[in-house]
Design an enzyme around this catalytic site. Structure first.
Site: not given
Ligand code: O2Y
Ligand code: MN
Length: 594
Positions: A70, A211, A220, A240, A262-268, A287, A376, A378, A409, A506
């Site tokens: 993004r 992308y 988004k 979100h 992002s990078a805090c393990g949401k999907t996990n 998400d 990044n 996917r 984080r 967790n």
């Molecule tokens: O980099 C991208 O285009 C995707 S960003 C994304 C994708 C899935 C879930 N969350 C995010 C985010 O940036 O929060």
């Molecule tokens: Mn997201």
């Protein structure tokens, strides 16, 4: 396929005249269409079919190296007044932006097919769902939209002659001259990329990137930026947040919605396998949550998406076994490495790989000195394939939310878990959410990114008005308002060790939240909120040093005071628009900290 919807026919004709594609195709969402487009892209050198025995019906794409994520600095909120976009969004005058983009769009689909994708965010016909129409010249976008949303004829039927839809226009911004050969990943240079939102018209225009969030406009752009503005106008919430159901050994169900940057393990967390005996977790979404107040006064949530667009690096049978099993088949991979056997690979998959083709298409070995998969990279994979998806995850009525969780984080300052005293305090906690931008950082301050409600890049309007909307929703929910908690899985010791094991453990923290909501345990009041009393957090079978536990739960009042200074500087950007109730919360915290 065509439509009886006059507004839609007129819009498609108008876009066709402007973009001048060679042909127009309406996406019907069928498997035959998916297979045909994939075949077309494999033949055109844009996609690689993976080994069907290892990863059935799955494909790898490599993006242009300049088009990998993004682009927040090219993402715009074009409201009429700048103050309605607020200080945290890029604003451009909508008239000026439309002029610029119309020039770019004129003739931009020459040599290409224009696809019209009718899609539903949320189960078709749910009172919480919305219809979007994405026009794109990217077949990659079409196949991804097949997985991430509900595409096809049923959507057009539901739309009928005069149903409302959100127009989403997308072009990769790379017209082809007569006889010009295409490239594997067409896109425009960065200065021509625009991810534009016109909130007053519920309109999305995206140009120049193929992308992820820049191009799959249901995610988004629609489900957060435009939906957040609609939600405010219409009295609901577009957040979100992941959604999960936790089931106690006695069979009581709790529904949790959690927002993390992002990078805090949401999907996990969304696909958690609890370690505590008898507790079960089921996924609803990873998400985005759309939430409306139901007839009983409670807040009901749906996942507007139909797939997961997850970060591949770091995903393994250890960190997220349920995601690994979800993406065993029928999945799209973007910017992952390709192994000799014709499977995908990425850093952190916890499987050896001696030889591969990296995300740029070059030979790679562990000695290459660079990553094989883009950080990044996917996967796009159907939610229905997740082994722990809720049976009723597509219930049009949604699920009643009991608990909101915020977090970030933070290596220091913020304890493992805190409960808000009440909903207003919870809104304050969500507003104060912040994350350190690198896991390596040990000192608080410089590298702290304030990310209220994890919505900073996704709120389609002034965030101060967004906080006011949260207070207003709390007032309407009254006694039915969900309990609010703040978590930090990432606190480290002074010598840099993780204090909490995270991942599946967790579930212990979530259990305490459920027990609080059920009125089964009391809490210890601290200046920053309620915390577990000694012995209340279920640590059975977990080998955790008592000193580490004490540090994990420590309320460092001096560090919190320093944090307040940073928060005040952040709030100052919003001037008088900050709700008085938020300022009251800040003053109350200062008093409690002494
Ligand atoms: O980099 C991208 O285009 C995707 S960003 C994304 C994708 C899935 C879930 N969350 C995010 C985010 O940036 O929060
Ligand atoms: Mn997201």
């Amino acid at each position: 396929m065509s439509t009886k919807n006059k507004k839609l026919s007129a819009w498609v004709a108008e876009v066709e005249a402007m973009c001048q594609p060679d042909r127009v195709e309406w996406a019907d969402g069928t498997k035959a269409e998916y297979d045909r487009l994939m075949q077309l892209m494999v033949e055109g050198g844009m996609a690689t079919r993976l080994n069907d025995e290892l990863r059935p019906n799955s494909f790898l794409f490599r993006s242009d190296p300049s088009d990998v994520a993004r682009v927040e600095n090219r993402t715009y909120i074009a409201s009429r007044k700048q103050e309605d976009a607020g200080p945290t969004n890029n604003w451009i005058d909508p008239v000026e932006l439309k002029q610029t983009m119309t020039e770019l769009y004129t003739g931009c689909m020459k040599g290409r097919t224009m696809y019209v994708i009718p899609f539903s965010m949320g189960p078709i016909g749910s009172p919480i769902s919305k219809v979007g129409i994405e026009i794109t010249d990217s077949p990659y976008v079409v196949v991804n939209m097949h997985i991430m949303t509900r595409v096809g004829a049923q959507v057009l039927e539901h739309l009928g002659e005069d149903g409302e839809f959100i127009p989403c226009l997308h072009s990769v911004g790379a017209p082809l001259e007569e006889g010009q050969a295409d490239v594997p990943w067409p896109c425009a240079p960065i200065e021509q990329k625009y991810i534009a939102h016109f909130p007053e018209e519920n309109l999305i225009w995206s140009y120049g990137s193929g992308y992820g969030g820049n191009a799959l406009l249901g995610k988004k752009c629609l489900a957060l930026r435009i939906a957040s503005t609609m939600a405010r106008r219409e009295g609901w919430m577009a957040e979100h947040m992941l959604i999960l159901r936790l089931i106690s050994p006695e069979g009581r169900r709790f529904h949790l919605a959690a927002a993390f940057p992002s990078a805090c393990g949401k999907t996990n967390l969304a696909m958690l396998l609890p370690t505590i005996p008898g507790w079960k977790c089921e996924t609803i979404g990873d998400d985005i949550a759309w939430m409306k107040i139901g007839p009983d006064g409670r807040l009901y949530a749906i996942n507007p998406e139909a797939g997961f667009f997850g970060v591949a690096p770091g995903t393994s049978m250890n960190s997220n076994p349920m995601a690994m099993r979800t993406l065993e088949k029928n999945s799209i991979f973007t910017n992952c490495a390709l192994t000799d056997e014709g499977d995908v690979w990425w850093e952190g998959i916890e499987r050896p790989c001696d030889d591969a083709i990296d995300w740029k298409g070059n030979p790679w070995t562990p000695d290459s000195g660079a990553v094989a998969a883009h950080p990044n990279a996917r996967f796009t994979t159907p939610a229905a394939q997740c082994p722990v998806i809720c049976d009723d995850w597509e219930n049009p009525a949604g699920v009643p939310i009991d608990i909101f969780i915020f977090g970030g984080r933070r290596t220091r300052t913020v304890p493992l878990v805190t409960e808000a005293f009440d909903f207003d305090h919870g809104v304050f906690m969500g507003t104060m959410a912040a994350s350190e931008t690198t896991a390596a950082a040990l000192d608080v301050g410089q590298r702290l990114r304030r990310d209220p409600f994890a919505m900073l890049p996704f709120c389609g309007y002034n965030m101060a008005d967004y906080w006011a909307h949260w207070f207003a929703m709390g007032d309407r929910l009254g006694e039915h308002a969900p309990a609010v908690f703040y978590v930090n899985w990432f606190r480290t010791s002074r010598d840099g060790r993780w204090l909490w094991p995270g991942f599946r453990e967790n579930s212990r923290v979530l259990k305490w939240m459920c027990q609080r909501v059920a009125g089964e345990v009391d809490a210890r009041e601290t200046p920053i909120g309620n915390m577990p009393r000694d012995g209340d957090l279920d640590l059975s079978g977990l080998d955790i040093d008592p000193d580490d536990l004490a540090e994990l739960m420590e309320v460092d009042t001096a560090a919190f005071r320093a944090d307040i200074d940073d928060a005040e500087a952040f709030l100052a950007k919003f001037g008088d628009r900050v709700p008085a109730r938020l300022r009251d919360q800040l003053e109350a915290l200062k008093r409690r900290l002494g």
